[in-house]
Design a protein around this motif. Structure first.
Motif, PDB file in Angstrom:
ATOM      1  N   LEU A   1      12.595   1.896   1.426  1.00 34.18           N
ATOM      2  CA  LEU A   1      11.065   1.827   1.762  1.00 34.18           C
ATOM      3  C   LEU A   1      10.452   0.603   2.092  1.00 34.18           C
ATOM      4  CD1 LEU A   1       8.860   4.280   2.296  1.00 34.18           C
ATOM      5  CD2 LEU A   1       8.089   3.894  -0.120  1.00 34.18           C
ATOM      6  N   GLU A   2      10.756  -0.187   1.112  1.00 44.56           N
ATOM      7  CA  GLU A   2      10.095  -1.739   1.146  1.00 44.56           C
ATOM      8  C   GLU A   2      10.433  -2.412   2.422  1.00 44.56           C
ATOM      9  OE1 GLU A   2      10.395  -5.695  -1.329  1.00 44.56           O
ATOM     10  OE2 GLU A   2      10.106  -3.865  -2.469  1.00 44.56           O
ATOM     11  N   ASN A   3      11.545  -1.887   3.082  1.00 44.72           N
ATOM     12  CA  ASN A   3      12.079  -2.553   4.367  1.00 44.72           C
ATOM     13  C   ASN A   3      11.499  -2.286   5.516  1.00 44.72           C
ATOM     14  OD1 ASN A   3      14.070  -4.218   3.000  1.00 44.72           O
ATOM     15  ND2 ASN A   3      15.658  -2.607   3.478  1.00 44.72           N
ATOM     16  N   PHE A   4      10.456  -1.289   5.718  1.00 48.03           N
ATOM     17  CA  PHE A   4       9.839  -1.050   6.671  1.00 48.03           C
ATOM     18  C   PHE A   4       8.577  -0.401   6.726  1.00 48.03           C
ATOM     19  CE2 PHE A   4      11.511   3.205   5.158  1.00 48.03           C
ATOM     20  CZ  PHE A   4      10.533   4.100   5.757  1.00 48.03           C
TER      21      PHE A   4
ATOM     22  N   GLY B   1      19.941  -4.372  -8.378  1.00 44.41           N
ATOM     23  CA  GLY B   1      19.717  -3.000  -7.979  1.00 44.41           C
ATOM     24  C   GLY B   1      20.752  -2.506  -6.999  1.00 44.41           C
ATOM     25  N   ASP B   2      20.842  -1.287  -6.882  1.00 45.24           N
ATOM     26  CA  ASP B   2      21.572  -0.687  -5.769  1.00 45.24           C
ATOM     27  C   ASP B   2      21.211  -0.818  -4.436  1.00 45.24           C
ATOM     28  OD1 ASP B   2      23.498   0.418  -7.506  1.00 45.24           O
ATOM     29  OD2 ASP B   2      22.537   2.298  -7.613  1.00 45.24           O
ATOM     30  N   GLU B   3      19.953  -1.083  -4.061  1.00 49.19           N
ATOM     31  CA  GLU B   3      19.269  -1.459  -3.079  1.00 49.19           C
ATOM     32  C   GLU B   3      19.499  -3.069  -2.714  1.00 49.19           C
ATOM     33  OE1 GLU B   3      18.249   0.266  -0.387  1.00 49.19           O
ATOM     34  OE2 GLU B   3      17.518   2.455  -1.700  1.00 49.19           O
ATOM     35  N   LYS B   4      20.062  -3.411  -1.690  1.00 50.50           N
ATOM     36  CA  LYS B   4      20.004  -4.786  -1.515  1.00 50.50           C
ATOM     37  C   LYS B   4      18.851  -5.448  -0.992  1.00 50.50           C
ATOM     38  CE  LYS B   4      24.697  -3.822   0.401  1.00 50.50           C
ATOM     39  NZ  LYS B   4      25.585  -3.889   1.631  1.00 50.50           N
ATOM     40  N   LYS B   5      18.052  -5.974  -2.337  1.00 46.03           N
ATOM     41  CA  LYS B   5      17.030  -6.760  -2.002  1.00 46.03           C
ATOM     42  C   LYS B   5      17.251  -8.154  -2.291  1.00 46.03           C
ATOM     43  CE  LYS B   5      12.317  -6.865  -3.573  1.00 46.03           C
ATOM     44  NZ  LYS B   5      11.048  -6.490  -4.687  1.00 46.03           N
ATOM     45  N   SER B   6      16.704  -9.017  -1.128  1.00 46.15           N
ATOM     46  CA  SER B   6      17.141 -10.578  -1.158  1.00 46.15           C
ATOM     47  C   SER B   6      15.651 -11.227  -1.792  1.00 46.15           C
ATOM     48  CB  SER B   6      17.434 -10.959   0.174  1.00 46.15           C
ATOM     49  OG  SER B   6      18.653 -10.747   0.448  1.00 46.15           O
ATOM     50  N   VAL B   7      16.127 -12.468  -2.332  1.00 44.60           N
ATOM     51  CA  VAL B   7      14.942 -13.427  -2.570  1.00 44.60           C
ATOM     52  C   VAL B   7      14.437 -13.746  -1.014  1.00 44.60           C
ATOM     53  CG1 VAL B   7      14.547 -15.534  -3.184  1.00 44.60           C
ATOM     54  CG2 VAL B   7      15.929 -14.116  -4.721  1.00 44.60           C
ATOM     55  N   GLU B   8      13.174 -13.810  -1.034  1.00 42.53           N
ATOM     56  CA  GLU B   8      12.666 -14.529   0.288  1.00 42.53           C
ATOM     57  C   GLU B   8      12.859 -15.874   0.532  1.00 42.53           C
ATOM     58  OE1 GLU B   8      10.885 -12.335   2.423  1.00 42.53           O
ATOM     59  OE2 GLU B   8      10.938 -10.574   1.239  1.00 42.53           O
ATOM     60  N   LYS B   9      13.834 -16.051   1.701  1.00 43.36           N
ATOM     61  CA  LYS B   9      14.203 -17.235   2.021  1.00 43.36           C
ATOM     62  C   LYS B   9      12.912 -18.266   2.271  1.00 43.36           C
ATOM     63  CE  LYS B   9      18.972 -16.868   4.034  1.00 43.36           C
ATOM     64  NZ  LYS B   9      19.399 -16.916   5.419  1.00 43.36           N
ATOM     65  N   ASP B  10      12.163 -17.474   3.145  1.00 40.81           N
ATOM     66  CA  ASP B  10      10.817 -18.612   3.467  1.00 40.81           C
ATOM     67  C   ASP B  10       9.759 -18.395   2.749  1.00 40.81           C
ATOM     68  OD1 ASP B  10      10.453 -16.167   4.388  1.00 40.81           O
ATOM     69  OD2 ASP B  10       9.981 -16.450   6.381  1.00 40.81           O
ATOM     70  N   PHE B  11       9.826 -17.909   1.669  1.00 43.26           N
ATOM     71  CA  PHE B  11       8.462 -17.995   0.809  1.00 43.26           C
ATOM     72  C   PHE B  11       8.933 -17.903  -0.600  1.00 43.26           C
ATOM     73  CE2 PHE B  11       4.957 -15.841  -1.436  1.00 43.26           C
ATOM     74  CZ  PHE B  11       3.807 -16.370  -0.641  1.00 43.26           C
TER      75      PHE B  11
ATOM     76  N   PRO C   1       0.802  -1.210  -0.092  1.00 47.44           N
ATOM     77  CA  PRO C   1       0.121   0.063   0.063  1.00 47.44           C
ATOM     78  C   PRO C   1       0.875   1.096   0.248  1.00 47.44           C
ATOM     79  CG  PRO C   1      -0.021  -1.160   2.209  1.00 47.44           C
ATOM     80  CD  PRO C   1       0.609  -2.047   1.094  1.00 47.44           C
ATOM     81  N   ILE C   2       1.930   1.132   0.623  1.00 43.79           N
ATOM     82  CA  ILE C   2       2.935   2.245   0.861  1.00 43.79           C
ATOM     83  C   ILE C   2       4.158   2.309  -0.245  1.00 43.79           C
ATOM     84  CG2 ILE C   2       4.272   3.896   2.353  1.00 43.79           C
ATOM     85  CD1 ILE C   2       2.558   2.816   4.504  1.00 43.79           C
ATOM     86  N   ARG C   3       4.108   2.883  -1.364  1.00 40.50           N
ATOM     87  CA  ARG C   3       4.839   2.582  -2.555  1.00 40.50           C
ATOM     88  C   ARG C   3       5.777   3.803  -2.779  1.00 40.50           C
ATOM     89  NH1 ARG C   3       0.609  -0.217  -4.351  1.00 40.50           N
ATOM     90  NH2 ARG C   3      -0.018   1.541  -5.948  1.00 40.50           N
ATOM     91  N   SER C   4       5.417   5.166  -2.054  1.00 38.64           N
ATOM     92  CA  SER C   4       6.263   6.169  -2.037  1.00 38.64           C
ATOM     93  C   SER C   4       6.207   6.962  -0.987  1.00 38.64           C
ATOM     94  CB  SER C   4       5.818   7.139  -3.396  1.00 38.64           C
ATOM     95  OG  SER C   4       4.530   7.284  -3.111  1.00 38.64           O
ATOM     96  N   TYR C   5       7.256   7.821  -0.788  1.00 35.94           N
ATOM     97  CA  TYR C   5       7.184   8.887   0.362  1.00 35.94           C
ATOM     98  C   TYR C   5       6.320  10.016  -0.132  1.00 35.94           C
ATOM     99  CZ  TYR C   5      11.503   6.764   1.901  1.00 35.94           C
ATOM    100  OH  TYR C   5      12.555   5.965   2.724  1.00 35.94           O
TER     101      TYR C   5
END
Length: 636
Positions: free
Chosen positions: A224-227, A355-365, A161-165
């Motif tokens: 943003l996606e991290n919180f 990408g420059d942001e360190k986004k991981s594949v979800e380990k448990d999904f 739901p929150i995709r931008s500042y």
């Protein structure tokens, strides 16, 4: 303190059948607290997903956004993707003025039918309907709704739901309904601290977020996606472009990818096998073999996007890449793997979020995740990772595009989650060895050799390699922006792939580098690597702050001052040692008017509580202060 409310109700209160005429779009009705600090307000966003069978899914979107000012114009677009197996059933867009009066209803012919990919694409079957509103006044509201039907149940829309500042939300809802024999899996991320209602019914799941104030972007804010809330959704039985799949974990999902997505595309013809076997003749070490094959691929191929096949996820055949000499990340990685197979070197196709942001594949999904493909070479001591789309990077080098994150490695035995290379702070080194001389008129004559490694290698490679002499002069003038009137007599750059470093060699002169006050000359010591960035002061900071990557700069410079001047003042040696990093400046006399200047700047990676932000800002402020240190000379 905000809480999560989880309730079980007998009505589907999230699903609305209202039309645009049923809403009040007068901007005066928006609560003041949701306008405060916002450039746009989501009045409502409703996403309803229905899984009708393993091979059929529909989803409807209904959204209204009020754009308060020009900075909120990122919301003036409507874009809906489609392809041969994903169809747009209907679409409607209406624009309203500040009073909520309709001013435009978008006609069917006003939507553009465009490719979803850029001009670097060879061919694609991914399209989108696209409309861009051209505002003449603010605020305005854009309302749109559409329905999409697809066979690709391997990709279920998620809820974020929150995709931008700087965008507030009155209401955002997500609903998913499935048939009895298809169980929906979900993973709820970062729901804590947000007013999220959850409604569970038989074969139905609903979520709702209300009255969310705009989040302000602060310096060094976390990704943003991290919180913020993020709902991942998947099925154990799914379908993708004509292929059924079934899995309950990453191992089984990886097995499905291995068995069905390659489907012979990883085979190479006998002529190609002969070529690569001749290249590695007499070489027994598998890593040395891999280096030879990697260079062969770099010399032979180039990157071009190919969005075709299984939703853009299936590689074109290795033979096709071999014959044509180009491919995308999937095709080039698959081709490299096929060549390595031909010379008996083990390697595996790997899915990753790049990408420059360190986004991981979800380990448990498990689900269809990632936006890029690289190659994994397991060894007895470590994993080697190959970026197969670049003709420039060294063997085994990733850089900041794919470093330090979890990735899905696809093996014959199934999927395995592995973590890519982590570049330690000391590895991200820029070493500058320089010398400069100042004459009695304040003109500087300088030479410097700069070597960059780790992520700093990648940054400089992207910035300088392959540029013309004219463009290099422009770029280095920007880098040395603290020096006016600069004239280069030498500018050389070298991508040293053997030693994994980028080398720069420059010589220049600049008049009026030193300034004068009466009979005094004021000389800035740091000519080659002045750091001016200081993060903005923030009162009542709300978010923790992140230093996403550490680095180390070491500068060693010999300085020759004019003999017609007497040194009156030199800066004291400085050492700042904090949890955020280290700054050391030393200035020593060699003889006469010859001095050595050494500077060490280390910035540490980490996540820190908001309460420490001012201390970090002060550290950066002191770096800028000492980087501006001057020598004072007096004319004899």
């Amino acid at each position: 303190m905000k809480k999560i409310y989880i309730t079980v109700l007998c009505t589907l209160f999230f699903i609305s059948s209202a039309t645009s005429q049923d809403y009040n779009f007068n901007t005066k009705t928006i609560p003041e607290n949701l306008k405060k600090g916002a450039h746009s307000v989501i009045l409502f966003e409703e996403l309803f997903v229905e899984i009708k069978s393993q091979k059929l899914m529909t989803y409807t979107v209904k959204k209204a956004v009020t754009v308060l000012d020009k900075k909120g114009d990122e919301n003036k677009y409507v874009a809906v993707g489609f392809d041969k197996n994903t169809k747009i059933q209907n679409i409607k867009t209406v624009i309203y003025n500040a009073l909520g009066i309709e001013i435009k209803k978008v006609k069917k012919k006003e939507y553009k039918n465009v490719s979803q990919v850029d001009g670097g694409t060879l061919y694609a079957d991914n399209r989108m309907l696209y409309y861009e509103h051209v505002p003449t006044s603010y605020p305005y509201t854009i309302f749109y709704e559409y329905e999409v039907a697809t066979v690709n149940t391997g990709f279920i829309p998620r809820w974020q739901p929150i995709r931008s500042y700087l965008t507030s939300i009155i209401s955002s809802t997500y609903s998913i309904k499935s048939t009895n024999n298809l169980k929906v899996r979900v993973k709820e991320k970062n729901f804590e601290g947000y007013s999220i209602q959850k409604n569970t019914l038989e074969n139905m799941l609903n979520y709702k977020l209300e009255n969310q104030e705009a989040i302000k972007r602060e310096p060094n804010s976390p990704f943003l996606e991290n919180f913020t809330p993020n709902l991942l959704v998947g099925l154990n039985k799914f379908h993708l472009e004509g292929i059924n799949g079934e899995a309950t974990n990453w191992a089984e999902f990886g097995q499905w990818r291995y068995n069905f997505l390659n489907n012979g595309n990883d085979k190479i013809n006998e002529n190609a096998k002969r070529i690569v076997n001749n290249l590695v003749e007499g070489v027994t070490n598998p890593i040395e073999k891999a280096k030879i094959i990697y260079k062969y691929v770099q010399d032979k191929t180039r990157y071009i996007s190919v969005q075709e096949g299984i939703g853009g996820w299936k590689p074109i055949s290795a033979n096709e890449v071999h014959n044509l000499g180009y491919g995308d990340c999937k095709g080039l990685t698959n081709y490299t793997k096929a060549l390595l197979d031909a010379v008996d070197v083990e390697s595996y196709y790997t899915v990753i979020w790049a990408g420059d942001e360190k986004k991981s594949v979800e380990k448990d999904f498990f689900s269809m995740q990632g936006n890029h493909i690289i190659l994994n070479l397991p060894t007895d001591t470590e994993d080697i990772w190959l970026e197969c789309t670049s003709q420039k990077v060294p063997f085994g080098y990733l850089g900041s595009f794919t470093d330090d994150r979890d990735a899905l490695v696809i093996t014959p035995e199934g999927g395995i989650i592995k973590h890519t290379k982590v570049y330690k702070t000391q590895e991200n080194l820029q070493f500058t060895k320089g010398v400069y001389e100042i004459d009695s008129e304040g003109t500087i004559t300088a030479k410097a050799i700069i070597e960059s490694k780790g992520t700093q290698y990648h940054d400089n490679l992207l910035r300088y390699d392959g540029e013309s002499s004219k463009e290099l002069k422009i770029l280095f003038k920007q880098y040395l922006s603290n020096i006016n009137n600069i004239k280069f007599s030498k500018l050389e750059v070298n991508n040293n792939r053997e030693e994994n470093k980028f080398e720069e060699n420059l010589e220049f002169t600049a008049s009026d580098y030193a300034s004068f006050s009466g009979n005094q000359m004021l000389l800035p010591i740091n000519a080659f690597n002045k750091y001016s960035y200081v993060p903005k002061r923030i009162r009542n900071r709300k978010l923790p702050f992140v230093i996403s990557r550490g680095f180390l700069d070491i500068d060693e410079v010999a300085i020759k001052l004019p003999d017609s001047y007497l040194v009156e003042y030199t800066p004291e040696n400085i050492k700042l040692d904090t949890e955020f990093g280290l700054y050391v400046l030393t200035f020593t006399k060699v003889n006469g008017n010859t001095f050595n200047y050494k500077r060490t700047l280390q910035i540490n990676e980490g996540k820190f509580p908001k309460e420490k932000y001012e201390a970090y800002r002060k550290f950066r402020e002191n770096i800028r202060k000492y980087d501006n240190s001057k020598i004072i000379l007096k004319k004899l």
